[in-house]
Design an enzyme around this catalytic site. Structure first.
Site, short mmCIF file in Angstrom:
data_model
loop_
_atom_site.label_atom_id
_atom_site.label_comp_id
_atom_site.label_asym_id
_atom_site.label_seq_id
_atom_site.Cartn_x
_atom_site.Cartn_y
_atom_site.Cartn_z
N ASP A 127 39.20 47.63 39.49
CA ASP A 127 40.42 48.28 38.99
C ASP A 127 40.26 49.81 39.04
OD1 ASP A 127 42.98 48.12 38.09
OD2 ASP A 127 42.45 47.85 35.99
N HIS A 187 40.47 44.16 45.75
CA HIS A 187 40.09 42.77 45.51
C HIS A 187 39.05 42.40 46.56
CE1 HIS A 187 44.28 41.91 43.57
NE2 HIS A 187 43.47 42.58 42.77
#
Length: 200
Positions: free
Chosen positions: A112, A146
């Site tokens: 993140d 990701h």
């Protein structure tokens, strides 16, 4: 006169081929078709061949496209998941997502806030540099990554060290899939067991 060549293997197309032929054989035609599909959609086949797909809303609520009516999907109920082709054809919601299940050893590391103005932050670069060649994509926000691969952690984990924010999941979650690969990430999955152990 310039010799016309097969668009796949580059061998000359002889007189027996039609004037407008592009390939020397059916095998070359299929190989070129598969290559074009891979180039257009980088999602690894280890993911697309599984029936663990959902759609999602702008607020990242998972949607099931099983049957004729769109309804909420569950990350723990396989009856609400679909094939990759089904969710790709659907226009429900704003995108697609993959459901992680303990049955297949697929894992996702969510980095993140790894990107700032399109540049990888130093803490995220250290992690990316220690990864084997595996599929990585930019998250829907454009600020996260990701990392997809194989591994097992039994339960989701969140790790915060300084400015880094890392989440690791292998079951009971769905992850949005943007099909926007990061840098030159390959369309295949690697074993991330050692990386996960180092992170945890």
């Amino acid at each position: 006169m310039k010799t016309k060549r097969c668009e796949n293997c580059r061998n000359p197309l002889g007189a027996r081929h039609a004037h407008n032929a592009r390939f020397c054989s059916g095998r070359c035609r299929m190989a070129a078709h598969r290559a074009a599909r891979r180039q257009a959609d980088p999602t690894p086949s280890a993911m697309t061949r599984r029936r663990q797909w959902v759609r999602h809303t702008a607020r990242k609520m998972p949607l099931s496209v099983v049957g004729s009516k769109v309804r909420p999907a569950s990350s723990t109920d396989p009856e609400t998941w679909s094939s990759y082709s089904a969710v790709s054809r659907s226009t429900a919601g704003v995108g697609v997502g993959f459901v992680l299940s303990a049955m297949d050893r697929l894992v996702c590391i969510d980095l993140d806030h790894a990107l700032l103005d399109g540049q990888l932050r130093p803490w995220a670069r250290r992690i990316v540099d220690m990864l084997p060649a595996t599929y990585i994509e930019v998250s829907p926000s454009g600020t996260g990554l990701h990392v997809w691969g194989f591994g097992s952690i039994e339960r989701g984990r969140r790790i915060r060290r300084g400015e880094s924010a890392i989440e690791v999941y292998d079951r009971g979650r769905y992850i949005t899939v943007t099909r926007n690969p990061f840098e030159n990430a390959p369309s295949r999955l690697a074993d991330l067991t050692r990386v996960i152990a180092d992170l945890l």
